[in-house]
Design a protein around this motif. Structure first.
Motif, PDB file in Angstrom:
ATOM      1  N   VAL A  13      -3.905  15.446  -8.434  1.00  0.00           N
ATOM      2  CA  VAL A  13      -3.718  16.626  -7.592  1.00  0.00           C
ATOM      3  C   VAL A  13      -4.360  17.811  -8.297  1.00  0.00           C
ATOM      4  O   VAL A  13      -4.122  18.040  -9.486  1.00  0.00           O
ATOM      5  CB  VAL A  13      -2.217  16.905  -7.357  1.00  0.00           C
ATOM      6  CG1 VAL A  13      -2.022  18.172  -6.545  1.00  0.00           C
ATOM      7  CG2 VAL A  13      -1.553  15.711  -6.681  1.00  0.00           C
ATOM      8  N   GLU A  14      -5.186  18.555  -7.579  1.00  0.00           N
ATOM      9  CA  GLU A  14      -5.781  19.779  -8.103  1.00  0.00           C
ATOM     10  C   GLU A  14      -5.041  20.957  -7.484  1.00  0.00           C
ATOM     11  O   GLU A  14      -4.769  20.970  -6.278  1.00  0.00           O
ATOM     12  CB  GLU A  14      -7.269  19.853  -7.748  1.00  0.00           C
ATOM     13  CG  GLU A  14      -8.081  18.754  -8.391  1.00  0.00           C
ATOM     14  CD  GLU A  14      -9.548  18.788  -7.983  1.00  0.00           C
ATOM     15  OE1 GLU A  14      -9.951  19.704  -7.239  1.00  0.00           O
ATOM     16  OE2 GLU A  14     -10.278  17.890  -8.399  1.00  0.00           O
ATOM     17  N   GLN A  32      -6.819  17.114  -3.218  1.00  0.00           N
ATOM     18  CA  GLN A  32      -7.331  15.935  -3.901  1.00  0.00           C
ATOM     19  C   GLN A  32      -8.748  15.686  -3.408  1.00  0.00           C
ATOM     20  O   GLN A  32      -9.023  15.824  -2.211  1.00  0.00           O
ATOM     21  CB  GLN A  32      -6.444  14.730  -3.587  1.00  0.00           C
ATOM     22  CG  GLN A  32      -6.881  13.455  -4.274  1.00  0.00           C
ATOM     23  CD  GLN A  32      -5.912  12.308  -4.020  1.00  0.00           C
ATOM     24  OE1 GLN A  32      -4.920  12.451  -3.316  1.00  0.00           O
ATOM     25  NE2 GLN A  32      -6.216  11.166  -4.611  1.00  0.00           N
ATOM     26  N   ASP A  33      -9.644  15.339  -4.314  1.00  0.00           N
ATOM     27  CA  ASP A  33     -11.011  14.998  -3.934  1.00  0.00           C
ATOM     28  C   ASP A  33     -11.055  13.625  -3.273  1.00  0.00           C
ATOM     29  O   ASP A  33     -10.340  12.699  -3.669  1.00  0.00           O
ATOM     30  CB  ASP A  33     -11.941  14.968  -5.157  1.00  0.00           C
ATOM     31  CG  ASP A  33     -12.272  16.351  -5.680  1.00  0.00           C
ATOM     32  OD1 ASP A  33     -12.023  17.349  -4.976  1.00  0.00           O
ATOM     33  OD2 ASP A  33     -12.797  16.428  -6.811  1.00  0.00           O
ATOM     34  N   ILE A  46     -15.097  15.741   0.089  1.00  0.00           N
ATOM     35  CA  ILE A  46     -14.173  16.549   0.882  1.00  0.00           C
ATOM     36  C   ILE A  46     -12.911  16.805   0.063  1.00  0.00           C
ATOM     37  O   ILE A  46     -12.695  16.165  -0.970  1.00  0.00           O
ATOM     38  CB  ILE A  46     -13.799  15.864   2.220  1.00  0.00           C
ATOM     39  CG1 ILE A  46     -13.085  14.529   1.967  1.00  0.00           C
ATOM     40  CG2 ILE A  46     -15.028  15.683   3.092  1.00  0.00           C
ATOM     41  CD1 ILE A  46     -12.484  13.896   3.214  1.00  0.00           C
ATOM     42  N   LYS A  47     -12.092  17.722   0.526  1.00  0.00           N
ATOM     43  CA  LYS A  47     -10.802  18.007  -0.099  1.00  0.00           C
ATOM     44  C   LYS A  47      -9.710  17.586   0.873  1.00  0.00           C
ATOM     45  O   LYS A  47      -9.740  17.955   2.045  1.00  0.00           O
ATOM     46  CB  LYS A  47     -10.649  19.504  -0.393  1.00  0.00           C
ATOM     47  CG  LYS A  47     -11.698  20.073  -1.323  1.00  0.00           C
ATOM     48  CD  LYS A  47     -11.439  19.669  -2.739  1.00  0.00           C
ATOM     49  CE  LYS A  47     -12.441  20.358  -3.676  1.00  0.00           C
ATOM     50  NZ  LYS A  47     -12.238  19.973  -5.045  1.00  0.00           N
ATOM     51  N   ILE A  48      -8.752  16.810   0.393  1.00  0.00           N
ATOM     52  CA  ILE A  48      -7.589  16.420   1.182  1.00  0.00           C
ATOM     53  C   ILE A  48      -6.457  17.351   0.770  1.00  0.00           C
ATOM     54  O   ILE A  48      -6.129  17.458  -0.413  1.00  0.00           O
ATOM     55  CB  ILE A  48      -7.185  14.955   0.892  1.00  0.00           C
ATOM     56  CG1 ILE A  48      -8.325  13.987   1.206  1.00  0.00           C
ATOM     57  CG2 ILE A  48      -5.905  14.588   1.623  1.00  0.00           C
ATOM     58  CD1 ILE A  48      -8.653  13.848   2.658  1.00  0.00           C
ATOM     59  N   SER A  49      -5.855  18.033   1.733  1.00  0.00           N
ATOM     60  CA  SER A  49      -4.725  18.926   1.450  1.00  0.00           C
ATOM     61  C   SER A  49      -3.467  18.099   1.216  1.00  0.00           C
ATOM     62  O   SER A  49      -3.201  17.129   1.935  1.00  0.00           O
ATOM     63  CB  SER A  49      -4.484  19.875   2.617  1.00  0.00           C
ATOM     64  OG  SER A  49      -5.579  20.717   2.798  1.00  0.00           O
ATOM     65  N   LEU A  50      -2.705  18.495   0.232  1.00  0.00           N
ATOM     66  CA  LEU A  50      -1.439  17.835  -0.080  1.00  0.00           C
ATOM     67  C   LEU A  50      -0.316  18.861  -0.024  1.00  0.00           C
ATOM     68  O   LEU A  50      -0.545  20.061  -0.194  1.00  0.00           O
ATOM     69  CB  LEU A  50      -1.489  17.216  -1.481  1.00  0.00           C
ATOM     70  CG  LEU A  50      -2.607  16.211  -1.752  1.00  0.00           C
ATOM     71  CD1 LEU A  50      -2.651  15.853  -3.226  1.00  0.00           C
ATOM     72  CD2 LEU A  50      -2.426  14.970  -0.903  1.00  0.00           C
ATOM     73  N   PRO A  55       2.639  13.235  -4.254  1.00  0.00           N
ATOM     74  CA  PRO A  55       1.769  12.546  -5.218  1.00  0.00           C
ATOM     75  C   PRO A  55       0.369  12.358  -4.647  1.00  0.00           C
ATOM     76  O   PRO A  55       0.182  12.328  -3.421  1.00  0.00           O
ATOM     77  CB  PRO A  55       2.469  11.201  -5.432  1.00  0.00           C
ATOM     78  CG  PRO A  55       3.332  11.008  -4.234  1.00  0.00           C
ATOM     79  CD  PRO A  55       3.694  12.371  -3.726  1.00  0.00           C
ATOM     80  N   ALA A  56      -0.590  12.225  -5.520  1.00  0.00           N
ATOM     81  CA  ALA A  56      -1.979  11.993  -5.106  1.00  0.00           C
ATOM     82  C   ALA A  56      -2.077  10.617  -4.438  1.00  0.00           C
ATOM     83  O   ALA A  56      -1.314   9.691  -4.749  1.00  0.00           O
ATOM     84  CB  ALA A  56      -2.897  12.051  -6.316  1.00  0.00           C
ATOM     85  N   TYR A  57      -3.007  10.499  -3.509  1.00  0.00           N
ATOM     86  CA  TYR A  57      -3.280   9.200  -2.895  1.00  0.00           C
ATOM     87  C   TYR A  57      -3.919   8.289  -3.935  1.00  0.00           C
ATOM     88  O   TYR A  57      -4.699   8.740  -4.785  1.00  0.00           O
ATOM     89  CB  TYR A  57      -4.230   9.351  -1.709  1.00  0.00           C
ATOM     90  CG  TYR A  57      -3.613  10.013  -0.498  1.00  0.00           C
ATOM     91  CD1 TYR A  57      -2.823   9.279   0.386  1.00  0.00           C
ATOM     92  CD2 TYR A  57      -3.840  11.353  -0.225  1.00  0.00           C
ATOM     93  CE1 TYR A  57      -2.265   9.877   1.510  1.00  0.00           C
ATOM     94  CE2 TYR A  57      -3.288  11.958   0.898  1.00  0.00           C
ATOM     95  CZ  TYR A  57      -2.500  11.217   1.764  1.00  0.00           C
ATOM     96  OH  TYR A  57      -1.959  11.811   2.870  1.00  0.00           O
TER      97      TYR A  57
END
Length: 93
Positions: A13-14, A32-33, A46-50, A55-57
């Motif tokens: 997670v960024e 997350q990239d 792309i960036k996935i919003s969390l 937790p990160a995928y």
């Protein structure tokens, strides 16, 4: 179907924070990239919003869940700006 790929090195997670402006407080974003395969020679970053504390995928292949789309004011299908969800691509039999 849009194919989204997450690599092992992107299982993190960024966090980034926007600055406070006028009467709006600072806001923290969790991302997350991932890479979208859109038919070109190479996938696009792309960036996935969390959500906070989500937790990160894990590494793997995903696609967008149907809840990630909305119908806009003109009756057209549109991707949500926030709250997108990805789901694993099921293995073909």
């Amino acid at each position: 179907m849009i194919k989204i790929e997450i690599f092992k090195e992107d299982e993190r997670v960024e966090t980034r924070t926007s600055r406070a402006k006028d009467d709006k407080p600072a806001r923290t974003f969790y991302e997350q990239d991932a890479y979208a395969h859109l038919g070109g020679k190479f996938p696009s970053l792309i960036k996935i919003s969390l959500e906070k504390d989500q937790p990160a995928y894990a590494a793997g292949l995903y696609t967008l869940h149907s809840s990630s789309y909305v119908i806009n004011n003109f009756g057209a299908l549109e991707l949500k700006r926030f709250g997108q969800i990805i789901v694993p691509v099921e293995a073909e039999l």
